[in-house]
Enzyme design. Structure first.
Site, PDB file in Angstrom:
ATOM      1  N   LYS A 162       0.833  -1.209   0.000  1.00 15.78           N
ATOM      2  CA  LYS A 162       0.000   0.000   0.000  1.00 15.78           C
ATOM      3  C   LYS A 162       0.864   1.255   0.000  1.00 15.78           C
ATOM      4  CE  LYS A 162      -2.256   2.280   3.547  1.00 15.78           C
ATOM      5  NZ  LYS A 162      -2.235   3.672   3.097  1.00 15.78           N
ATOM      6  N   LEU A 174      -4.320  -0.079   7.488  1.00 12.78           N
ATOM      7  CA  LEU A 174      -3.141   0.771   7.644  1.00 12.78           C
ATOM      8  C   LEU A 174      -3.621   2.206   7.502  1.00 12.78           C
ATOM      9  CD1 LEU A 174      -0.346  -0.952   5.476  1.00 12.78           C
ATOM     10  CD2 LEU A 174      -0.483  -0.857   7.967  1.00 12.78           C
ATOM     11  N   ASP A 175      -3.082   3.104   8.315  1.00 11.02           N
ATOM     12  CA  ASP A 175      -3.487   4.503   8.248  1.00 11.02           C
ATOM     13  C   ASP A 175      -3.301   5.062   6.841  1.00 11.02           C
ATOM     14  OD1 ASP A 175      -3.967   4.420  10.965  1.00 11.02           O
ATOM     15  OD2 ASP A 175      -2.020   5.239  11.506  1.00 11.02           O
ATOM     16  N   TYR A 176      -4.037   6.104   6.550  1.00 14.56           N
ATOM     17  CA  TYR A 176      -3.971   6.793   5.260  1.00 14.56           C
ATOM     18  C   TYR A 176      -2.529   7.155   4.905  1.00 14.56           C
ATOM     19  CZ  TYR A 176      -5.138  10.416   1.770  1.00 14.56           C
ATOM     20  OH  TYR A 176      -5.244  11.170   0.628  1.00 14.56           O
ATOM     21  N   THR A 196       0.223   5.787   6.151  1.00 14.59           N
ATOM     22  CA  THR A 196       1.158   4.684   6.385  1.00 14.59           C
ATOM     23  C   THR A 196       1.218   3.800   5.141  1.00 14.59           C
ATOM     24  OG1 THR A 196       0.717   4.680   8.757  1.00 14.59           O
ATOM     25  CG2 THR A 196       1.671   2.676   7.829  1.00 14.59           C
TER      26      THR A 196
END
Length: 241
Positions: A67, A101-103, A105
């Site tokens: 990602k 996963l955070d935006y 990260t």
């Protein structure tokens, strides 16, 4: 013949636990008859409906995505931002991310349509290791690293003991690269742990998930998991080995 809750989970409708709730609540029918028994087994020709909607059975599929930053860990976004599912235009199955996963990260995230598999990997009791590499502000003294290793008290409880080590430091820029291995999944946990010791995260990447890593992938690239990798993850979740 397979258990009804497993078939529902594999169809991506819900986790197996949620599927069991749907059954006991009388919301599932097989060949037009409401089923409330959890031990019920069904075959490939049985017609299953959940809340009156026919179940579309899909073969379970398992994917990995590297990602990039600036991508939402969801199947869809009401603000029309790019999501992890957008990287799989060739996949017909209704896949969704396992965990998030955070935006901001980057790193390894798994996607599947197998609800039971997703539930196994995200349930806290199964303790799946996740390894992150963080670029942080400042150079943490040894005692701050020990705090991470012992567990940090956050507003939603104390984190479990973690593995942490400093990989490199930049005295000129006053930054450090730290590897942190955890098995929990609290919201923004890694960032909050570093904030708690006074060294906020500047950049964060998930490098490994259980026995999987990002080797061979660049940001935005995907691949299907092998049958052996899926079996390893099932075994890891169920036995801890």
């Amino acid at each position: 013949m397979e258990r009804l809750q497993k078939v529902i989970a594999h169809a991506g409708v819900a986790s197996r636990r949620k599927a069991e709730e749907l059954i006991t609540q009388g919301r599932v029918t097989v060949n037009g008859k409401a089923i409330k028994e959890l031990g019920t087994k069904v075959g490939p020709n049985d017609k299953i409906e959940v809340d009156g909607v026919p179940l579309e059975r899909e073969e379970p599929v398992y994917f990995m995505l590297y990602k990039p930053r600036g991508v939402i860990s969801a199947a869809k976004d009401d603000k029309d931002r790019k999501t992890v599912v957008d990287f799989f235009p060739h996949v017909e199955e209704r896949i969704y991310p396992i965990g998030r996963l955070d935006y901001d990260t980057s790193g390894l995230i798994l996607l599947t349509n197998d609800g039971e598999f997703a539930n196994l990997l995200t349930h806290p009791k199964y303790e799946i290791d996740k390894v992150y590499v963080a670029k942080i502000k400042g150079i943490p003294p040894r005692e701050k690293i020990r705090q991470l290793q012992r567990g940090i008290m956050l507003e939603d409880g104390k984190t479990s003991p973690a593995r942490a080590k400093v990989l490199s430091i930049d005295k000129g820029k006053q930054t450090a690269i730290v590897e942190l291995s955890i098995h929990e999944g609290k919201n923004r946990q890694v960032r909050r742990m570093f904030e708690a010791i006074g060294h906020p995260v500047l950049k964060l990447k998930r490098e490994r998930y259980a026995n999987l890593d990002l080797r061979g992938l660049n940001a935005g690239e995907t691949r299907e998991l092998t049958a052996h990798e899926v079996k390893q993850l099932y075994t890891k979740a169920q036995t801890g080995k």
